[in-house]
Design a protein around this motif. Structure first.
Motif, PDB file in Angstrom:
ATOM      1  N   LEU A 163       0.849  -1.185   0.000  1.00 35.95           N
ATOM      2  CA  LEU A 163       0.000   0.000   0.000  1.00 35.95           C
ATOM      3  C   LEU A 163       0.884   1.234   0.000  1.00 35.95           C
ATOM      4  CD1 LEU A 163      -2.848  -0.868   2.534  1.00 35.95           C
ATOM      5  CD2 LEU A 163      -2.879  -1.027   0.042  1.00 35.95           C
ATOM      6  N   LEU A 164       0.418   2.288  -0.672  1.00 35.09           N
ATOM      7  CA  LEU A 164       1.158   3.534  -0.786  1.00 35.09           C
ATOM      8  C   LEU A 164       0.321   4.698  -0.273  1.00 35.09           C
ATOM      9  CD1 LEU A 164       2.585   3.157  -4.420  1.00 35.09           C
ATOM     10  CD2 LEU A 164       3.724   2.554  -2.264  1.00 35.09           C
ATOM     11  N   ALA A 165       1.010   5.714   0.202  1.00 28.23           N
ATOM     12  CA  ALA A 165       0.358   6.989   0.510  1.00 28.23           C
ATOM     13  C   ALA A 165       0.401   7.849  -0.744  1.00 28.23           C
ATOM     14  CB  ALA A 165       1.060   7.692   1.656  1.00 28.23           C
ATOM     15  N   VAL A 166      -0.730   8.440  -1.123  1.00 25.99           N
ATOM     16  CA  VAL A 166      -0.808   9.292  -2.311  1.00 25.99           C
ATOM     17  C   VAL A 166      -1.100  10.713  -1.834  1.00 25.99           C
ATOM     18  CG1 VAL A 166      -1.821   9.572  -4.598  1.00 25.99           C
ATOM     19  CG2 VAL A 166      -1.796   7.309  -3.520  1.00 25.99           C
ATOM     20  N   VAL A 167      -0.174  11.638  -2.120  1.00 24.64           N
ATOM     21  CA  VAL A 167      -0.282  13.017  -1.628  1.00 24.64           C
ATOM     22  C   VAL A 167      -0.185  13.984  -2.803  1.00 24.64           C
ATOM     23  CG1 VAL A 167       0.776  12.355   0.568  1.00 24.64           C
ATOM     24  CG2 VAL A 167       2.210  13.280  -1.265  1.00 24.64           C
ATOM     25  N   PRO A 168      -0.620  15.236  -2.620  1.00 24.24           N
ATOM     26  CA  PRO A 168      -0.440  16.232  -3.687  1.00 24.24           C
ATOM     27  C   PRO A 168       1.037  16.418  -4.013  1.00 24.24           C
ATOM     28  CG  PRO A 168      -1.977  17.030  -2.024  1.00 24.24           C
ATOM     29  CD  PRO A 168      -1.357  15.791  -1.466  1.00 24.24           C
ATOM     30  N   ALA A 169       1.340  16.683  -5.275  1.00 24.46           N
ATOM     31  CA  ALA A 169       2.735  16.824  -5.702  1.00 24.46           C
ATOM     32  C   ALA A 169       3.441  17.985  -5.007  1.00 24.46           C
ATOM     33  CB  ALA A 169       2.794  17.001  -7.217  1.00 24.46           C
ATOM     34  N   ASN A 170       2.687  18.999  -4.573  1.00 27.71           N
ATOM     35  CA  ASN A 170       3.306  20.153  -3.917  1.00 27.71           C
ATOM     36  C   ASN A 170       3.249  20.070  -2.389  1.00 27.71           C
ATOM     37  OD1 ASN A 170       0.598  20.529  -3.521  1.00 27.71           O
ATOM     38  ND2 ASN A 170       0.487  22.586  -4.437  1.00 27.71           N
ATOM     39  N   HIS A 171       2.901  18.906  -1.874  1.00 33.32           N
ATOM     40  CA  HIS A 171       2.812  18.730  -0.424  1.00 33.32           C
ATOM     41  C   HIS A 171       4.215  18.698   0.188  1.00 33.32           C
ATOM     42  CE1 HIS A 171       1.895  16.855   3.479  1.00 33.32           C
ATOM     43  NE2 HIS A 171       0.642  17.215   3.278  1.00 33.32           N
ATOM     44  N   PRO A 172       4.410  19.223   1.394  1.00 32.70           N
ATOM     45  CA  PRO A 172       5.734  19.203   2.028  1.00 32.70           C
ATOM     46  C   PRO A 172       6.334  17.798   2.153  1.00 32.70           C
ATOM     47  CG  PRO A 172       4.282  20.687   3.211  1.00 32.70           C
ATOM     48  CD  PRO A 172       3.439  20.000   2.194  1.00 32.70           C
ATOM     49  N   LEU A 173       5.491  16.784   2.264  1.00 34.65           N
ATOM     50  CA  LEU A 173       6.001  15.415   2.382  1.00 34.65           C
ATOM     51  C   LEU A 173       6.340  14.785   1.030  1.00 34.65           C
ATOM     52  CD1 LEU A 173       3.453  14.030   5.020  1.00 34.65           C
ATOM     53  CD2 LEU A 173       5.864  14.593   5.422  1.00 34.65           C
ATOM     54  N   ARG A 176       9.762  13.225  -0.030  1.00 35.75           N
ATOM     55  CA  ARG A 176      10.290  12.064   0.664  1.00 35.75           C
ATOM     56  C   ARG A 176       9.996  10.793  -0.129  1.00 35.75           C
ATOM     57  NH1 ARG A 176       8.808  12.920   7.027  1.00 35.75           N
ATOM     58  NH2 ARG A 176       9.984  10.961   7.074  1.00 35.75           N
ATOM     59  N   GLU A 177      10.812   9.762   0.087  1.00 37.92           N
ATOM     60  CA  GLU A 177      10.575   8.473  -0.552  1.00 37.92           C
ATOM     61  C   GLU A 177       9.598   7.627   0.268  1.00 37.92           C
ATOM     62  OE1 GLU A 177      11.576   7.456  -3.549  1.00 37.92           O
ATOM     63  OE2 GLU A 177      12.393   9.472  -3.787  1.00 37.92           O
ATOM     64  N   SER A 178       9.606   7.823   1.576  1.00 37.78           N
ATOM     65  CA  SER A 178       8.703   7.092   2.448  1.00 37.78           C
ATOM     66  C   SER A 178       8.237   8.020   3.559  1.00 37.78           C
ATOM     67  CB  SER A 178       9.381   5.853   3.044  1.00 37.78           C
ATOM     68  OG  SER A 178      10.453   6.227   3.884  1.00 37.78           O
ATOM     69  N   VAL A 179       7.148   7.627   4.212  1.00 37.34           N
ATOM     70  CA  VAL A 179       6.569   8.483   5.237  1.00 37.34           C
ATOM     71  C   VAL A 179       5.944   7.610   6.322  1.00 37.34           C
ATOM     72  CG1 VAL A 179       4.396   8.667   3.961  1.00 37.34           C
ATOM     73  CG2 VAL A 179       4.976  10.381   5.665  1.00 37.34           C
ATOM     74  N   PRO A 180       6.145   7.929   7.601  1.00 33.28           N
ATOM     75  CA  PRO A 180       5.442   7.191   8.654  1.00 33.28           C
ATOM     76  C   PRO A 180       3.978   7.596   8.688  1.00 33.28           C
ATOM     77  CG  PRO A 180       6.762   8.939   9.609  1.00 33.28           C
ATOM     78  CD  PRO A 180       7.086   8.922   8.145  1.00 33.28           C
ATOM     79  N   LEU A 181       3.127   6.650   9.014  1.00 30.70           N
ATOM     80  CA  LEU A 181       1.693   6.926   9.046  1.00 30.70           C
ATOM     81  C   LEU A 181       1.372   8.074   9.997  1.00 30.70           C
ATOM     82  CD1 LEU A 181      -1.202   6.211   8.231  1.00 30.70           C
ATOM     83  CD2 LEU A 181      -1.202   4.497  10.070  1.00 30.70           C
ATOM     84  N   GLU A 182       2.112   8.176  11.100  1.00 29.89           N
ATOM     85  CA  GLU A 182       1.843   9.216  12.096  1.00 29.89           C
ATOM     86  C   GLU A 182       1.945  10.619  11.498  1.00 29.89           C
ATOM     87  OE1 GLU A 182       3.834   6.637  12.481  1.00 29.89           O
ATOM     88  OE2 GLU A 182       2.545   5.483  13.838  1.00 29.89           O
ATOM     89  N   ILE A 253       5.021   3.603   2.674  1.00 34.91           N
ATOM     90  CA  ILE A 253       4.624   3.768   4.072  1.00 34.91           C
ATOM     91  C   ILE A 253       5.635   3.042   4.954  1.00 34.91           C
ATOM     92  CG2 ILE A 253       2.805   3.327   5.770  1.00 34.91           C
ATOM     93  CD1 ILE A 253       0.832   3.277   3.392  1.00 34.91           C
ATOM     94  N   ASP A 254       6.074   3.720   6.004  1.00 33.19           N
ATOM     95  CA  ASP A 254       7.069   3.162   6.912  1.00 33.19           C
ATOM     96  C   ASP A 254       6.450   2.991   8.306  1.00 33.19           C
ATOM     97  OD1 ASP A 254       9.442   2.314   8.023  1.00 33.19           O
ATOM     98  OD2 ASP A 254      10.259   4.344   8.262  1.00 33.19           O
ATOM     99  N   PRO A 255       6.318   1.736   8.807  1.00 29.71           N
ATOM    100  CA  PRO A 255       6.687   0.464   8.183  1.00 29.71           C
ATOM    101  C   PRO A 255       5.693   0.087   7.087  1.00 29.71           C
ATOM    102  CG  PRO A 255       5.617   0.034  10.270  1.00 29.71           C
ATOM    103  CD  PRO A 255       5.781   1.526  10.187  1.00 29.71           C
ATOM    104  N   PRO A 256       6.124  -0.742   6.144  1.00 27.68           N
ATOM    105  CA  PRO A 256       5.262  -1.049   4.994  1.00 27.68           C
ATOM    106  C   PRO A 256       4.076  -1.927   5.356  1.00 27.68           C
ATOM    107  CG  PRO A 256       7.254  -2.376   4.931  1.00 27.68           C
ATOM    108  CD  PRO A 256       7.441  -1.395   6.046  1.00 27.68           C
TER     109      PRO A 256
END
Length: 288
Positions: A163-173, A176-182, A253-256
């Motif tokens: 599963l992947l997190a999908v965010v706006p292209a201009n989002h601060p995150l 990053r290559e990965s992101v914690p759910l928190e 997503i970290d952890p995946p």
């Protein structure tokens, strides 16, 4: 007991309408009504609730449905086997998929199989994994490509899908290559197909958290459009992700969270489904 009456009853229940059942089976509405009435007289209690919205099974009817579906499934198997004994093929194969990624593969395999078995009819439908497995186990489908679900069926693994997190292209995150759910939980969440038991809702349940739900959509394309407009993020399957959309970014997503996707099928297939299963095992797609 005339099994044709049970076939009519199931068509009415599955379509939710006497007229739709008539169209499906080639009966008039009055013919469908007479068939159900004859069955109700024979069985001794009402089988359907009728309203302007359609028809639904009565509680006593609902108790009978698993056995009725098994009866019709066994009858179908007998008819197909008898046809094989006489030297010809008949029957149909129903296939469902929760992942559009597999449409090219399943249609290519179907085309190849049909070249060898032109009398076998195919129905291909889409839906959620939970819904399709339900259809499989009540014999409305023979196969379905789904994420792993509980149930009494056979399983042929196809791939491990993160599963992947999908965010706006201009989002601060987004850089990053990965992101914690928190880091995502405070952000506005966009839920595709709210209220359905899909991989993303199971993900949050598994992690023991709730997203900041702000928007819902009926399909993935609408969700992507809202993300591209900067309205929020979503969680989705990599295999169904639109990596060509420049307005969004896909982050691990970290952890995946890894979803096993596979081919679910009946433990006791019909002759037509058994032949297709034997064929399809030789045409398995490469894991993506």
């Amino acid at each position: 007991m005339d099994t044709e009456h049970w076939k009519v009853l199931l068509a009415a229940i599955d379509t939710g309408s006497l007229s739709a059942a008539g169209e499906k089976l080639g009966y008039t509405v009055s013919g469908i009504s007479r068939s159900v009435a004859a069955l109700e007289k024979e069985i001794g209690f009402p089988l359907l609730y009728r309203s302007k919205q359609g028809v639904t099974p009565t509680p006593p009817c609902a108790r009978l449905l698993p056995d009725v579906r098994e009866l019709m499934y066994v009858q179908n198997k007998i008819e197909q086997t008898a046809a094989n004994v006489l030297g010809y093929e008949q029957g149909s194969v129903g296939i469902g998929t929760a992942y559009r990624h597999y449409y090219p593969w399943i249609t290519a395999v179907t085309s190849q199989f049909r070249a060898l078995h032109p009398k076998i009819r195919f129905d291909i439908v889409n839906g959620t994994s939970t819904d399709l497995v339900g259809q499989l186990e009540r014999h409305a489908l023979d196969f379905c490509i789904v994420s792993a679900r509980e149930g009494a069926h056979q399983w042929l693994p196809l791939c491990q899908d993160p599963l992947l997190a999908v965010v706006p292209a201009n989002h601060p995150l987004a850089k990053r290559e990965s992101v914690p759910l928190e880091a995502l939980l405070p952000e506005p969440y966009i839920q595709t197909c709210p209220g359905l038991d899909i991989d993303s809702t199971r993900f949050f349940t598994h992690r023991g958290v709730k997203p900041n739900l702000q928007f819902t959509t009926a399909d993935v394309q609408a969700t992507y459009a809202m993300i591209g407009a900067g309205l929020g993020y979503t969680i989705g399957n990599r295999i169904n992700s639109n990596f060509h959309d420049p307005a969004v970014r896909h982050l691990a997503i970290d952890p995946p969270e890894i979803i096993e996707i596979g081919l679910a099928y009946s433990k006791v297939p019909t002759p037509a489904a058994a032949a297709f299963l034997k064929f399809i095992k030789k045409q398995m797609p490469a894991e993506t």
